[in-house]
Design an enzyme around this catalytic site. Sequence first.
Site, PDB file in Angstrom:
ATOM      1  N   ASP A 114       0.824  -1.202   0.000  1.00  0.00           N
ATOM      2  CA  ASP A 114       0.000   0.000   0.000  1.00  0.00           C
ATOM      3  C   ASP A 114       0.863   1.258   0.000  1.00  0.00           C
ATOM      4  O   ASP A 114       0.347   2.375  -0.146  1.00  0.00           O
ATOM      5  CB  ASP A 114      -0.998  -0.001   1.158  1.00  0.00           C
ATOM      6  N   SER A 115       2.177   1.078   0.086  1.00  0.00           N
ATOM      7  CA  SER A 115       3.098   2.196  -0.127  1.00  0.00           C
ATOM      8  C   SER A 115       2.950   2.772  -1.531  1.00  0.00           C
ATOM      9  O   SER A 115       3.458   3.865  -1.818  1.00  0.00           O
ATOM     10  CB  SER A 115       4.544   1.736   0.096  1.00  0.00           C
ATOM     11  N   ASP A 150      -0.988  -6.144  -0.185  1.00  0.00           N
ATOM     12  CA  ASP A 150      -1.402  -5.492   1.054  1.00  0.00           C
ATOM     13  C   ASP A 150      -2.907  -5.290   1.090  1.00  0.00           C
ATOM     14  O   ASP A 150      -3.524  -4.893   0.090  1.00  0.00           O
ATOM     15  CB  ASP A 150      -0.739  -4.120   1.168  1.00  0.00           C
ATOM     16  N   LYS A 206      -1.347  -9.430   2.902  1.00  0.00           N
ATOM     17  CA  LYS A 206      -0.638  -8.965   4.095  1.00  0.00           C
ATOM     18  C   LYS A 206      -1.517  -7.963   4.824  1.00  0.00           C
ATOM     19  O   LYS A 206      -2.169  -7.122   4.203  1.00  0.00           O
ATOM     20  CB  LYS A 206       0.693  -8.304   3.735  1.00  0.00           C
ATOM     21  N   GLU A 260      -1.711  -5.520   8.673  1.00  0.00           N
ATOM     22  CA  GLU A 260      -0.952  -4.961   9.781  1.00  0.00           C
ATOM     23  C   GLU A 260      -1.659  -5.206  11.106  1.00  0.00           C
ATOM     24  O   GLU A 260      -2.884  -5.269  11.168  1.00  0.00           O
ATOM     25  CB  GLU A 260      -0.752  -3.456   9.581  1.00  0.00           C
ATOM     26  N   GLU A 308       9.007  -4.249  11.211  1.00  0.00           N
ATOM     27  CA  GLU A 308       9.430  -2.949  10.678  1.00  0.00           C
ATOM     28  C   GLU A 308       9.866  -1.998  11.779  1.00  0.00           C
ATOM     29  O   GLU A 308       9.163  -1.782  12.767  1.00  0.00           O
ATOM     30  CB  GLU A 308       8.304  -2.302   9.865  1.00  0.00           C
TER      31      GLU A 308
END
Length: 280
Positions: free
Chosen positions: A49-50, A88, A118, A120, A186
């Site tokens: 999602d970056s 993501d 993925k 978070e 991270e």
Amino acid sequence: MSATGRSTAMTPPRVTAAKGRTPLVCLTAYTTPMARLADAHCDVVLVGDSVGMVLHGLPSTLGVTLDMMVMHGKAVRRGLQFALMVVDMPFGSYEESPAQAYRSAARLMAETGCGAVKLEGGEIMAETIAFLTRRGIPVMAHVGLTPQAVNAFGGYALQGSGNDGERIRRDAAAVSEAGAFAVVLEKIPEPLARRITQEIAVPTIGIGASPACDGQILVTEDLLGLFGDFRPKFVKRYAELGGQAEQAIAAYAQEVRARHFPAPDHVFGDAPATGVADNA
């Protein structure tokens, strides 16, 4: 099998089998050309999602939508033959409930052809991870600095310092036990990342973590040096393509204004050597 001996159908169990062995090579990709470049060398390609910050100019990942992830996931899928593709799950697409997470993950997998998703979060997402994995959706977890929670953290600060390290350890253990096949660590202290890697049964993927992790990941545009003013400590720049691109564009602009481009070699049919139009 590929020329390097990697399977053309690399699955999360094969990633899990890499625990404690040769480190996994992971990079991001958001487009077909970049996916093709990464595919020859990487074990895992993440459609992160970056993309919101790197390609769309957003100030954070929070504005990324599920539709955006589907679009970029489809593009990356076209460029991969060997690497495991992970996509993501964007902010707001999974936090509400395990059922919401399943609908979002199922759409990502069905429409992009990815091998895993993925998400978070640590202990708070363990129930959701278990729900997804029981229903056949492989999940890569992400703990430590989780960019979607940047407002709660008050910025992109180091996580897990001092006594806060126990929180990160609990998060990593919880997502591993819930069924995640790998865990991204991270921006946490090196000793903490090393300890977590030793403690949990699944591979850890470090970014600003430790060389002891079972793999490493970076944003490809960062390691290529495409953004001259962005130099986080955990990124090694293997090239300075941003500066080279700027020089190339400047040279092009100069040649166009001087009528040196296009030259006779770049047009069809006979043209004056100067390239100047008759009515110029």
